[in-house]
Scaffold this motif. Structure first.
Motif, mmCIF file in Angstrom:
data_model
loop_
_atom_site.group_PDB
_atom_site.id
_atom_site.type_symbol
_atom_site.label_atom_id
_atom_site.label_comp_id
_atom_site.label_asym_id
_atom_site.label_seq_id
_atom_site.Cartn_x
_atom_site.Cartn_y
_atom_site.Cartn_z
ATOM 1 N N PHE A 18 12.523 1.713 4.246
ATOM 2 C CA PHE A 18 12.036 1.093 3.196
ATOM 3 C C PHE A 18 12.056 -0.457 3.048
ATOM 4 C CE2 PHE A 18 12.989 -0.492 -1.124
ATOM 5 C CZ PHE A 18 11.826 -0.168 -1.669
ATOM 6 N N ASP A 19 13.016 -1.205 3.678
ATOM 7 C CA ASP A 19 13.200 -2.242 3.499
ATOM 8 C C ASP A 19 12.057 -3.015 4.702
ATOM 9 O OD1 ASP A 19 14.304 -4.979 3.021
ATOM 10 O OD2 ASP A 19 15.278 -4.615 5.086
ATOM 11 N N ASN A 22 8.748 -2.512 2.480
ATOM 12 C CA ASN A 22 8.641 -3.184 1.256
ATOM 13 C C ASN A 22 8.427 -4.769 1.760
ATOM 14 O OD1 ASN A 22 8.930 -3.491 -1.315
ATOM 15 N ND2 ASN A 22 10.843 -4.406 -1.227
ATOM 16 N N HIS A 25 4.891 -5.459 1.675
ATOM 17 C CA HIS A 25 4.533 -5.838 0.756
ATOM 18 C C HIS A 25 4.803 -7.227 0.100
ATOM 19 C CE1 HIS A 25 4.145 -5.293 -3.872
ATOM 20 N NE2 HIS A 25 2.851 -4.348 -3.480
ATOM 21 N N ASP A 26 5.878 -7.677 0.078
ATOM 22 C CA ASP A 26 6.190 -8.874 -0.295
ATOM 23 C C ASP A 26 5.862 -10.127 0.565
ATOM 24 O OD1 ASP A 26 7.537 -7.558 -2.381
ATOM 25 O OD2 ASP A 26 9.473 -7.720 -1.211
ATOM 26 N N ASN A 53 13.716 -11.277 4.323
ATOM 27 C CA ASN A 53 13.515 -10.049 3.755
ATOM 28 C C ASN A 53 14.701 -9.086 4.246
ATOM 29 O OD1 ASN A 53 11.717 -10.450 1.676
ATOM 30 N ND2 ASN A 53 10.108 -9.920 2.849
ATOM 31 N N ALA A 91 10.142 5.848 -3.059
ATOM 32 C CA ALA A 91 10.070 4.572 -2.871
ATOM 33 C C ALA A 91 9.149 4.334 -1.794
ATOM 34 C CB ALA A 91 11.483 3.878 -2.882
ATOM 35 N N ILE A 92 9.427 4.801 -0.691
ATOM 36 C CA ILE A 92 8.455 4.451 0.458
ATOM 37 C C ILE A 92 7.190 4.658 0.325
ATOM 38 C CG2 ILE A 92 8.171 5.107 2.883
ATOM 39 C CD1 ILE A 92 11.295 5.248 3.377
ATOM 40 N N GLU A 94 5.694 4.981 -2.569
ATOM 41 C CA GLU A 94 4.937 4.068 -3.626
ATOM 42 C C GLU A 94 4.610 3.069 -2.947
ATOM 43 O OE1 GLU A 94 3.643 2.688 -7.082
ATOM 44 O OE2 GLU A 94 4.033 4.712 -6.607
ATOM 45 N N THR A 95 5.194 2.311 -1.977
ATOM 46 C CA THR A 95 5.302 1.290 -1.309
ATOM 47 C C THR A 95 3.928 1.286 -0.710
ATOM 48 O OG1 THR A 95 7.468 0.534 -1.641
ATOM 49 C CG2 THR A 95 6.160 -0.663 -0.196
ATOM 50 N N GLU A 98 0.780 1.343 -2.605
ATOM 51 C CA GLU A 98 0.524 -0.229 -3.325
ATOM 52 C C GLU A 98 0.014 -0.946 -2.102
ATOM 53 O OE1 GLU A 98 3.640 -2.033 -5.248
ATOM 54 O OE2 GLU A 98 4.184 -0.582 -6.486
ATOM 55 N N ILE A 99 0.278 -1.066 -1.005
ATOM 56 C CA ILE A 99 -0.281 -1.733 0.260
ATOM 57 C C ILE A 99 -1.730 -1.424 0.285
ATOM 58 C CG2 ILE A 99 -0.079 -2.134 2.649
ATOM 59 C CD1 ILE A 99 2.845 -1.695 2.428
#
Length: 101
Positions: A18-19, A22, A25-26, A53, A91-92, A94-95, A98-99
């Motif tokens: 996840f990190d 994510n 995305h950031d 990150n 969460a993974i 969803e990320t 979004e990507i």
């Protein structure tokens, strides 16, 4: 005991995944200014963003401590580790969604 260790290892893997995801995305938001002004080359900016990150996620755990200690304690729940794994998977997903948008 062996099943618990395997599940814990899986949750740790999911947290690291996840990190990493994510970070994709950031990264765009974090490096846009430095690349557009040519202060940094894109490769250098992406590597720096990815490392920072990752380090930030490992060093600053205030949110995780608040949720895992004050709001709920996964060790006290019957299926606590399963709930943490399901949350990380959600969460993974969803990320990634979004990507792709």
């Amino acid at each position: 005991m062996e099943t618990s260790l395997l599940m814990l290892s899986f949750v740790i893997f999911l947290a690291l995944a996840f990190d990493f995801i994510n970070g994709f995305h950031d990264t765009a938001n974090a490096i846009a200014t430095s690349v557009s002004t040519r202060a940094l080359k894109p490769r250098t900016a992406i590597i720096m963003a990815a490392l920072m990150n990752f380090i930030g996620a490992l060093m600053f755990t205030g949110v995780a401590k608040k949720i895992g200690g004050s709001i709920t304690d996964p060790t006290l729940l019957t299926n606590g580790i399963d709930i943490v794994a399901a949350t990380l998977i959600a969460a993974i997903m969803e990320t990634i969604d979004e990507i792709e948008r």
